[in-house]
Design a protein around this motif. Structure first.
Motif, short mmCIF file in Angstrom:
data_model
loop_
_atom_site.label_atom_id
_atom_site.label_comp_id
_atom_site.label_asym_id
_atom_site.label_seq_id
_atom_site.Cartn_x
_atom_site.Cartn_y
_atom_site.Cartn_z
N LEU A 175 14.31 -15.00 -26.21
CA LEU A 175 14.24 -14.10 -27.36
C LEU A 175 13.12 -14.50 -28.30
N TYR A 176 12.89 -15.79 -28.41
CA TYR A 176 11.83 -16.28 -29.28
C TYR A 176 10.45 -15.94 -28.73
N LEU A 247 27.88 -24.40 -30.51
CA LEU A 247 27.34 -23.73 -29.32
C LEU A 247 27.86 -22.29 -29.21
N SER A 248 29.14 -22.10 -29.51
CA SER A 248 29.71 -20.75 -29.46
C SER A 248 29.06 -19.84 -30.49
N GLU A 249 28.77 -20.38 -31.66
CA GLU A 249 28.11 -19.60 -32.71
C GLU A 249 26.69 -19.20 -32.29
N ARG A 250 25.97 -20.14 -31.69
CA ARG A 250 24.61 -19.82 -31.23
C ARG A 250 24.63 -18.81 -30.09
N PHE A 348 15.21 -14.92 -36.50
CA PHE A 348 15.86 -15.61 -35.38
C PHE A 348 14.92 -16.65 -34.78
N ALA A 349 13.66 -16.28 -34.59
CA ALA A 349 12.69 -17.21 -34.01
C ALA A 349 12.48 -18.41 -34.93
N SER A 350 12.46 -18.17 -36.23
CA SER A 350 12.26 -19.26 -37.19
C SER A 350 13.42 -20.24 -37.14
N GLU A 351 14.65 -19.70 -37.08
CA GLU A 351 15.82 -20.57 -37.01
C GLU A 351 15.84 -21.37 -35.71
N ASP A 358 14.40 -30.02 -35.27
CA ASP A 358 15.42 -31.00 -35.69
C ASP A 358 15.89 -31.83 -34.51
N GLU A 359 16.09 -31.17 -33.35
CA GLU A 359 16.54 -31.89 -32.16
C GLU A 359 15.49 -32.89 -31.69
N GLU A 360 14.20 -32.47 -31.74
CA GLU A 360 13.12 -33.36 -31.33
C GLU A 360 13.02 -34.57 -32.25
N SER A 361 13.30 -34.36 -33.55
CA SER A 361 13.18 -35.46 -34.50
C SER A 361 14.28 -36.51 -34.34
N THR A 362 15.40 -36.09 -33.71
CA THR A 362 16.51 -37.04 -33.50
C THR A 362 16.29 -37.96 -32.32
#
Length: 363
Positions: A175-176, A247-250, A348-351, A358-362
């Motif tokens: 979608l992005y 995950l369900s929300e996404r 949506f793409a921005s989020e 954020d995942e990469e930074s962890t």
């Protein structure tokens, strides 16, 4: 859990002293020496009570190791470690089953001895410690079984969560990365076809999320059983529950994005088809109107009747013009809806991009 520590100070001297104190020596009253039968009975008692207490130490060591493992947090997203813990627990359960079998054999021998031995104030000690040992074995075996159930269920939760997260990321990325929609009908129809295909795919993949929820319910039940029976809390479950909810929300957001884009693009496609089909007649009408207006300006009405006829024609033209104007106002509305859809896509793409960063930074 009951223990043997209250009776841990038993020794041969206390056995012998107790028999002499209460006069339970065959063949005479207090002070008489033990006979061969009593010496043999004392020796057997000493052997059985030693076996019970040695067995108790083995069981307590197993219990301590088990509790330490239960209280050691899992690497919550490491499926390989989860499977390794299952293998280790299967090995420990095998050892416990061996201990349980050995206890059964020892229990039978002790019970035969207790039935055949003469009355003594020390014999109840063996019976009591044996009963407590059997009770402890049942509790340790129960705790070990529940812990195994937990490990197996959590491994399935982790596996399903990883599968679900991979699916979410795939469709968020699609979608992005979706190309901008051109304003021609063919491009719009192509995008609509792609979106319908994606929607069909995600409907088929919904079972992954159902499985994840089912395993979480099982994990909750096991956690409650462990706390109720053995007072041991599960500190991993809430984390897995929160992870599954995210995950369900996404996943729901992916559904919504696809449905919203489909609905808007199908409306725009319908309007474009209508205007394409209407273009020919509209073009012809405009040409006729232009010719009629030029003719009206060149020819002046000769009487009131002709003037009234010309005025009625002008009013008809105005009504038709308003009709076409309404059609184009509807097109403008569709255009506005398309702009809104594009805004939603950008959001949506921005989020999605922010979440990926954020995942990469962890890591």
């Amino acid at each position: 859990m009951p223990t043997f520590r209250a009776s841990a100070n038993w020794n041969v001297a206390s056995f012998r002293g107790g028999r002499e104190e209460f006069g339970f020596v065959h063949g005479g009253g207090p002070g008489l020496p033990l006979g061969a039968g009593e010496e043999r009975e004392e020796s057997e008692y000493n052997r059985y009570i030693s076996e019970v207490r040695n067995f108790r130490m083995h069981l307590e060591a197993h219990e301590e190791h088990l509790i330490r493992k239960i209280r050691t947090p899992l690497d919550r997203e490491n499926l390989e470690q989860s499977l390794l813990r299952i293998t280790e627990q299967e090995k420990k359960m095998g050892e416990l089953e061996q201990l349980k079998g050995d206890l059964g054999v020892m229990k039978e021998k002790c019970e035969v001895f207790l039935k055949q031995a003469s009355s003594s104030p020390s014999l109840p000690t063996l019976s009591s410690e044996l009963n407590v040992l059997v009770q402890n074995m049942g509790q340790v075996h129960s705790m070990s079984s529940i812990f195994m159930d937990k490990l197996k269920t959590v491994s399935l939760v982790v596996k399903n969560s990883q599968t679900a997260e991979a699916l979410v990321k795939v469709y968020e990325s699609k979608l992005y990365e979706e190309d901008a929609v051109n304003c021609d009908l063919k491009s719009i129809e192509t995008v609509i076809s792609t979106l319908k295909h994606w929607r069909s795919e995600i409907d088929e993949e919904q079972e992954v999320f159902h499985d994840m929820e089912d395993e979480l319910k099982k994990a909750r039940s096991i956690s409650e059983r462990m706390f109720k029976v053995h007072n041991e809390r599960d500190f991993d479950l809430d984390w897995h529950r929160e992870k599954a909810d995210q995950l369900s929300e996404r996943w729901l957001s992916v559904h919504s994005q696809i449905d919203n884009r489909l609905r808007e693009l199908e409306g725009i496609s319908k309007s474009l088809k209508y205007y394409r089909d209407s273009y020919g007649s509209l073009d012809e009408w405009v040409r006729d109107m232009e010719a009629a207006q030029l003719k009206a300006q060149e020819t002046k009405p000769e009487d009131s009747k002709a003037l009234a006829e010309l005025l009625n024609q002008q009013k008809d033209y105005e009504l038709q013009l308003m009709t076409y104007r309404a059609m184009f106002m509807d097109l403008r509305t569709r255009y506005t809806a398309l702009v809104t859809l594009m805004t939603q896509c950008v959001k949506f793409a921005s989020e999605t991009l922010r979440r990926a960063e954020d995942e990469e930074s962890t890591w």
